[in-house]
Write a protein that holds these residues in place. Structure first.
Motif, PDB file in Angstrom:
ATOM      1  N   UNK A 196       0.863  -1.048   0.152  1.00 56.91           N
ATOM      2  CA  UNK A 196      -0.022  -0.003   0.017  1.00 56.91           C
ATOM      3  C   UNK A 196       0.897   1.159  -0.007  1.00 56.91           C
ATOM      4  N   UNK A 197       1.943   1.148   0.782  1.00 63.17           N
ATOM      5  CA  UNK A 197       3.032   2.613   0.868  1.00 63.17           C
ATOM      6  C   UNK A 197       3.567   2.484  -0.453  1.00 63.17           C
ATOM      7  N   UNK A 198       3.669   1.718  -1.099  1.00 61.57           N
ATOM      8  CA  UNK A 198       4.551   1.647  -2.727  1.00 61.57           C
ATOM      9  C   UNK A 198       3.575   2.331  -3.500  1.00 61.57           C
ATOM     10  N   UNK A 199       2.173   1.860  -3.359  1.00 62.66           N
ATOM     11  CA  UNK A 199       1.285   2.362  -4.297  1.00 62.66           C
ATOM     12  C   UNK A 199       0.805   3.886  -4.172  1.00 62.66           C
ATOM     13  N   UNK A 200       1.047   4.211  -2.768  1.00 60.78           N
ATOM     14  CA  UNK A 200       0.689   5.679  -2.603  1.00 60.78           C
ATOM     15  C   UNK A 200       1.889   6.644  -2.971  1.00 60.78           C
ATOM     16  N   UNK A 201       2.899   5.950  -2.798  1.00 59.23           N
ATOM     17  CA  UNK A 201       4.288   6.717  -3.339  1.00 59.23           C
ATOM     18  C   UNK A 201       4.250   6.831  -4.747  1.00 59.23           C
ATOM     19  N   UNK A 202       3.812   5.622  -5.280  1.00 58.85           N
ATOM     20  CA  UNK A 202       3.827   5.817  -7.031  1.00 58.85           C
ATOM     21  C   UNK A 202       2.703   6.842  -7.351  1.00 58.85           C
ATOM     22  N   UNK A 203       1.692   6.910  -6.798  1.00 58.63           N
ATOM     23  CA  UNK A 203       0.573   7.856  -7.003  1.00 58.63           C
ATOM     24  C   UNK A 203       0.908   9.231  -6.892  1.00 58.63           C
ATOM     25  N   UNK A 204       1.510   9.526  -5.750  1.00 60.87           N
ATOM     26  CA  UNK A 204       2.255  10.822  -5.573  1.00 60.87           C
ATOM     27  C   UNK A 204       3.274  11.345  -6.526  1.00 60.87           C
ATOM     28  N   UNK A 205       4.009  10.345  -7.074  1.00 59.19           N
ATOM     29  CA  UNK A 205       4.991  10.771  -8.072  1.00 59.19           C
ATOM     30  C   UNK A 205       4.343  10.966  -9.229  1.00 59.19           C
ATOM     31  N   UNK A 206       3.306  10.185  -9.777  1.00 60.52           N
ATOM     32  CA  UNK A 206       2.671  10.437 -10.873  1.00 60.52           C
ATOM     33  C   UNK A 206       1.731  11.722 -11.008  1.00 60.52           C
ATOM     34  N   UNK A 207       1.365  12.152  -9.968  1.00 54.82           N
ATOM     35  CA  UNK A 207       0.463  13.324  -9.706  1.00 54.82           C
ATOM     36  C   UNK A 207       1.478  14.714  -9.805  1.00 54.82           C
ATOM     37  N   UNK A 208       2.560  14.318  -9.185  1.00 54.92           N
ATOM     38  CA  UNK A 208       3.649  15.440  -9.236  1.00 54.92           C
ATOM     39  C   UNK A 208       4.277  15.723 -10.596  1.00 54.92           C
TER      40      UNK A 208
END
Length: 271
Positions: free
Chosen positions: A259-271
């Motif tokens: 879950x932490x990896x998915x959140x981190x990936x989503x934040x990078x995509x939004x940034x």
């Protein structure tokens, strides 16, 4: 013709007979500080021998699967009720799918190996070179005799998912307290330690609670690191439950990580 125990000694892969038997064991020669100064210069060669023992042990045990180490006295006779209980526990562990690992000697070790082998389970013995001969018992499918206690102890810990401690003496107490120390300090986290025999071990458990705990030299939860039972079925149930709990914790930890990896990936995509 069978040779008497006093005429043969096994030390690792080596076998000595008669007059060729050394006066001391390998462990004694390692730990003895007396003697000529040139003894010091042999230590580098001892390191290689120690390394070879680790290699032999790892090679033997690396594919055994789920295993439980069973400890107990070498002096217990087959007509002792403790022996029969050890045999029953060995059988039930094997029926539950666990390889049974013992010190490979007579007594309670033989009982557990006999029980496991008798129901078609895998029975392993990890022997040790001693000043007096103690050969591997006849109920072992795979075995190795070590020169050094600390190498042997590593094998018990590394390849076991539980420790079952049957009635025994100093050697059994040594294994018991070493395993408890490893669990207490977090060096190992994957196995329960089970004392079998409430009449035999009850006094020790009470002393731990009444003396060690009251003196503040252990933590309040430390006495609960050991289970105490007289029932062979309960031994297996305790081990199974511990492994189910461990599997659940590992699964939950993996889910959190993913879950932490998915959140981190989503934040990078939004940034």
């Amino acid at each position: 013709m069978m040779e008497s125990g006093s005429n043969i000694r096994r030390a690792g892969p080596l076998t000595y007979r008669g007059r060729a038997i050394p006066e001391t064991t390998t462990d004694q020669r390692l730990l003895d500080r007396r003697g000529p100064a040139d003894w010091v210069h042999t230590d580098p060669w001892r390191v290689l021998r120690i390394q070879s023992e680790f290699v032999e042990g790892f090679g033997l045990l690396s594919e055994v699967g789920r295993a439980v180490s069973v400890f107990g006295s070498a002096r217990t006779k087959p007509d002792n009720p403790h022996y029969k209980l050890g045999e029953t526990i060995g059988a039930k562990l094997a029926e539950a799918g666990y390889t049974v690992i013992t010190g490979g000697g007579p007594g309670m070790m033989e009982a557990a190996n006999k029980g496991a082998q008798g129901v078609g389970g895998t029975s392993i013995g990890l022997g040790i070179e001693l000043p007096f001969e103690q050969s591997l018992n006849d109920y072992i499918d795979m075995g190795v005799t070590f020169r050094y206690f600390f190498v042997r102890k590593t094998m018990f810990v590394k390849y076991s998912q539980a420790f079952v401690v049957l009635p025994g003496g100093f050697g059994t107490l040594d294994e018991l307290f070493e395993s408890i120390t490893l669990v207490q300090t977090g060096k190992v986290t994957r196995f329960p330690v089970i004392l079998v025999g409430s009449r035999f071990w009850g006094g020790l458990r009470d002393w731990i609670r009444q003396t060690l705990l009251s003196e503040g030299v252990i933590s309040p939860d430390d006495p609960d690191l050991m289970y105490l039972t007289d029932d062979a079925d309960e031994v297996v149930d305790i081990i199974r439950k511990a492994h189910v709990d461990l599997a659940r914790r590992e699964f939950e930890a993996e889910q959190v990580h993913e879950t932490a990896q998915d959140v981190e990936a989503a934040e990078r995509a939004e940034g």
